[in-house]
Scaffold this active site. Structure first.
Site, PDB file in Angstrom:
ATOM      1  CG  PHE A 156      -1.857  -1.186   1.238  1.00 42.70           C
ATOM      2  CD1 PHE A 156      -2.988  -1.201   0.434  1.00 42.70           C
ATOM      3  CD2 PHE A 156      -1.582  -2.289   2.020  1.00 42.70           C
ATOM      4  CE1 PHE A 156      -3.843  -2.293   0.433  1.00 42.70           C
ATOM      5  CE2 PHE A 156      -2.430  -3.398   2.027  1.00 42.70           C
ATOM      6  CZ  PHE A 156      -3.564  -3.402   1.223  1.00 42.70           C
ATOM      7  CE  LYS A 158       0.807   8.716   1.014  1.00 42.69           C
ATOM      8  NZ  LYS A 158       0.869   7.951   2.245  1.00 42.69           N
ATOM      9  CG  PHE A 261      -6.913  10.130  -1.901  1.00 42.02           C
ATOM     10  CD1 PHE A 261      -5.719  10.070  -1.212  1.00 42.02           C
ATOM     11  CD2 PHE A 261      -6.964   9.616  -3.173  1.00 42.02           C
ATOM     12  CE1 PHE A 261      -4.598   9.514  -1.782  1.00 42.02           C
ATOM     13  CE2 PHE A 261      -5.845   9.054  -3.753  1.00 42.02           C
ATOM     14  CZ  PHE A 261      -4.663   9.005  -3.050  1.00 42.02           C
ATOM     15  CB  CYS A 272      -1.429   2.079  -8.496  1.00 38.26           C
ATOM     16  SG  CYS A 272       0.171   1.390  -8.053  1.00 38.26           S
ATOM     17  CE  LYS A 275      -0.538  -1.902 -12.037  1.00 44.13           C
ATOM     18  NZ  LYS A 275      -1.228  -2.637 -10.989  1.00 44.13           N
TER      19      LYS A 275
HETATM   20  N1  LIG Z   1       4.435   1.774  -7.734  1.00 43.12           N
HETATM   21  C1  LIG Z   1       3.594   1.829  -6.701  1.00 43.12           C
HETATM   22  O1  LIG Z   1       3.375   2.872  -6.096  1.00 43.12           O
HETATM   23  C2  LIG Z   1       2.902   0.586  -6.232  1.00 43.12           C
HETATM   24  C3  LIG Z   1       2.261   0.583  -4.986  1.00 43.12           C
HETATM   25  C4  LIG Z   1       1.632  -0.580  -4.565  1.00 43.12           C
HETATM   26  C5  LIG Z   1       1.594  -1.699  -5.376  1.00 43.12           C
HETATM   27  N2  LIG Z   1       2.201  -1.660  -6.595  1.00 43.12           N
HETATM   28  C6  LIG Z   1       2.182  -2.882  -7.422  1.00 43.12           C
HETATM   29  O2  LIG Z   1       3.444  -3.523  -7.294  1.00 43.12           O
HETATM   30  C7  LIG Z   1       3.831  -4.128  -8.537  1.00 43.12           C
HETATM   31  C8  LIG Z   1       5.172  -3.589  -8.973  1.00 43.12           C
HETATM   32  O3  LIG Z   1       5.043  -2.206  -9.230  1.00 43.12           O
HETATM   33  P1  LIG Z   1       6.316  -1.266  -9.417  1.00 43.12           P
HETATM   34  O4  LIG Z   1       5.793   0.115  -9.582  1.00 43.12           O
HETATM   35  O5  LIG Z   1       7.305  -1.537  -8.346  1.00 43.12           O
HETATM   36  O6  LIG Z   1       6.871  -1.834 -10.812  1.00 43.12           O
HETATM   37  P2  LIG Z   1       8.201  -1.424 -11.602  1.00 43.12           P
HETATM   38  O7  LIG Z   1       7.866  -1.492 -13.032  1.00 43.12           O
HETATM   39  O8  LIG Z   1       8.768  -0.151 -11.024  1.00 43.12           O
HETATM   40  O9  LIG Z   1       9.241  -2.593 -11.240  1.00 43.12           O
HETATM   41  C9  LIG Z   1       9.117  -3.917 -11.658  1.00 43.12           C
HETATM   42  C10 LIG Z   1      10.513  -4.504 -11.770  1.00 43.12           C
HETATM   43  O10 LIG Z   1      10.406  -5.919 -11.979  1.00 43.12           O
HETATM   44  C11 LIG Z   1      11.458  -6.321 -12.838  1.00 43.12           C
HETATM   45  N3  LIG Z   1      11.164  -7.671 -13.370  1.00 43.12           N
HETATM   46  C12 LIG Z   1      10.255  -8.025 -14.296  1.00 43.12           C
HETATM   47  N4  LIG Z   1      10.263  -9.362 -14.486  1.00 43.12           N
HETATM   48  C13 LIG Z   1      11.213  -9.873 -13.648  1.00 43.12           C
HETATM   49  C14 LIG Z   1      11.689 -11.194 -13.362  1.00 43.12           C
HETATM   50  N5  LIG Z   1      11.203 -12.269 -13.966  1.00 43.12           N
HETATM   51  N6  LIG Z   1      12.676 -11.334 -12.447  1.00 43.12           N
HETATM   52  C15 LIG Z   1      13.176 -10.254 -11.813  1.00 43.12           C
HETATM   53  N7  LIG Z   1      12.749  -8.983 -12.027  1.00 43.12           N
HETATM   54  C16 LIG Z   1      11.778  -8.789 -12.933  1.00 43.12           C
HETATM   55  C17 LIG Z   1      11.514  -5.202 -13.861  1.00 43.12           C
HETATM   56  O11 LIG Z   1      12.739  -5.169 -14.549  1.00 43.12           O
HETATM   57  C18 LIG Z   1      11.316  -3.975 -12.957  1.00 43.12           C
HETATM   58  O12 LIG Z   1      12.557  -3.462 -12.489  1.00 43.12           O
HETATM   59  C19 LIG Z   1       2.686  -3.847  -9.492  1.00 43.12           C
HETATM   60  O13 LIG Z   1       1.786  -4.915  -9.487  1.00 43.12           O
HETATM   61  C20 LIG Z   1       2.015  -2.620  -8.901  1.00 43.12           C
HETATM   62  O14 LIG Z   1       0.650  -2.524  -9.219  1.00 43.12           O
HETATM   63  C21 LIG Z   1       2.872  -0.562  -7.040  1.00 43.12           C
END
Ligand SMILES: NC(=O)c1ccc[n+]([C@@H]2O[C@H](COP(=O)([O-])OP(=O)(O)OC[C@H]3O[C@@H](n4cnc5c(N)ncnc54)[C@H](O)[C@@H]3O)[C@@H](O)[C@H]2O)c1
Length: 455
Positions: A156, A158, A261, A272, A275
């Protein structure tokens, strides 16, 4: 403990766990990211993260690798933190999650049945049923004899306040295969891992995996609903001459409503909310249920950008049109304190302006580089400049598209001097209307009457 993926979630999670004294390995497939991390350079902008990263790496508790064997061999908990972008049909695309699950399984298979049973945790945001797909993928590769567990643990945090959110969570949610057994291996591992963050009263909820997966989508869809709701009210305010700021005050004083919010603006962006609303619509479609509210939330959000662009177009329509004009944008990131530009409203507006024949120039305190990359991918032209006021030189208007702190009290004299005409489109309601009127600006904001000088 291993983090799969060193993005916004995986890196913050890995660093914060390492900071509790645990040994953490962060794995990624992106060579550039791992090279930077090994040099102590944080590949993302996230306040407070670099210091913790460097400190824990120096203490020998945090390592980065491209090598799956090294990452998976000794870990008892493996957190999958890879992206779950929208697929072409809007549904969450699980290819990275299931790809990571297959990688983990291949290493587990090599290790054989004597290894300590691992808990493979899906931390990525995934539709209900996905963690079980991870389990089936792994089982399909390792066969029946290797013991392992799966869990779900939505994140969760931010962006912009991620370290703080992780360290002081409103709640930690963990989905386990056997929620009725509080001492199951996975439940015990979750409790132990999060104990340093929950001991000050921050709750941890252990539940079944489907509910845990659903908590994340419910939370994000609710927050997105709040934003679309206030934007809907703002649009009505504009049409009836009311001021959304006053309406907000009156409305938010009700304790059942609260004020968080509920800021009108250009709609939500980021990796987030867009999607995750689409994913809920997709989850509904997959089971023959129309997720009407999420669909409306999404549509209101998309329309918000178009409505704001209409204001820009409308202003120039009576002054010879937008073609050939120059627009200066302050802000590319989808929100302040991050360099993340995924689904940023600023990018949509810049593209619209470019398509209408305007020249676009933009400044962002930290998202210049990520912005330039996104603009190239989206195939339009924008000059990224490094000087906030220099960005305005000779432009026909300023568009404020991200509410960075440094934009909140600008030098309006300098703005007026540098622009060709004092015209300001405020997509974040940062400024007072009366002040802008006194300063002689043409001023447009969201949900409030515009201040326009006589033509
Ligand atoms: N960004 C946010 O604020 C946030 C907050 C909560 C939840 N999430 C969720 O968390 C997940 C990740 O989001 P993010 O923003 O950190 O993504 P991101 O795109 O910043 O990072 C994902 C990373 O995974 C790596 N990757 C892909 N396939 C791989 C594999 N097989 N082995 C190793 N590494 C691999 C990519 O190279 C990339 O560096 C998503 O599902 C997102 O919805 C994101």
């Amino acid at each position: 403990m291993t983090m799969v993926g060193t993005g916004y979630v995986g890196l913050v999670t890995g660093v914060c766990f390492a900071n509790t004294g645990v040994e953490v390995v962060c794995l990624d497939v992106d060579e550039r990211k791992i090279a930077k991390l090994r040099e102590g350079v944080c590949p993302i902008y996230e306040p407070g993260l670099t210091e913790l990263m460097v400190m824990n790496a120096r203490a020998g508790r945090l390592r980065y690798t491209l090598d799956m064997d090294e990452a998976y061999r000794d870990a008892d908990m493996i957190f999958i933190c890879v992206g779950t972008p929208s697929g072409e049909d809007g549904r969450a695309d699980l290819k990275y999650v299931l790809g990571a699950a297959a990688d983990i399984a291949r290493v587990m298979k090599k290790l054989g049945p004597d290894q300590r049973a691992k808990t493979v945790v899906v931390k990525s945001t995934v539709p209900v049923g996905s963690t079980m797909k991870v389990r089936d993928t792994i089982r399909g590769i390792v066969g029946p004899d290797i013991e392992f567990h799966v869990g779900n643990n939505p994140e969760f945090l931010k962006e912009g306040d991620a370290v703080n959110d992780f360290m002081k969570p409103d709640r930690v949610v963990c989905g386990v295969e056997d929620p009725d057994n509080p001492w199951s291996v996975s439940a015990a591992r979750f409790r132990r891992a999060y104990e340093p963050f929950t001991r000050n009263g921050h709750p941890i909820f252990i539940m079944d995996i489907s509910s845990s997966e659903m908590v994340k989508y419910s939370s994000n869809n609710f927050l997105a609903t709040k934003i679309s709701f206030i934007n809907e009210m703002a649009n009505l305010c504009e049409r009836y001459g009311a001021d959304i700021n006053s309406v907000r005050e009156g409305m938010c004083a009700d304790r059942r409503i609260g004020s968080r919010f509920l800021y009108p603006g250009l709609g939500y962006g980021g990796s987030c909310f867009p999607k995750d609303t689409l994913a809920v619509i997709g989850m509904g479609e997959a089971c023959g249920f129309e997720a009407q509210l999420s669909r409306a939330v999404h549509e209101v959000n998309q329309r918000q950008r178009a409505l704001f662009f209409e204001k820009i177009k409308g202003h120039f329509a009576s002054r010879g049109g937008l073609a050939g004009r120059t627009l200066a944008f302050w802000g590319i990131a989808f929100k302040p304190r991050t360099d993340d530009v995924r689904e940023a409203p600023a990018l949509t507006l810049m593209k619209m302006a470019g398509d209408a024949g305007a020249t676009v120039r933009a400044f962002d305190p930290v998202a210049g580089e990520t912005g330039a990359e996104a603009i190239e991918r989206m195939g339009f032209e924008t000059e990224i400049v490094e000087d906030m006021y220099g960005c305005l030189d000779g432009a026909d208007a300023l568009v404020v598209s991200t509410d960075w702190d440094e934009f909140k009290h600008p030098d309006f004299g300098r703005i007026a001097e540098r622009l060709r005409e004092p015209v300001l489109f405020d997509g974040r309601n940062l400024y007072r209307r009366e002040q802008m009127r006194e300063l002689g600006f043409d001023y447009y904001s969201v949900g409030r009457p515009s201040e326009v000088r006589a033509v």
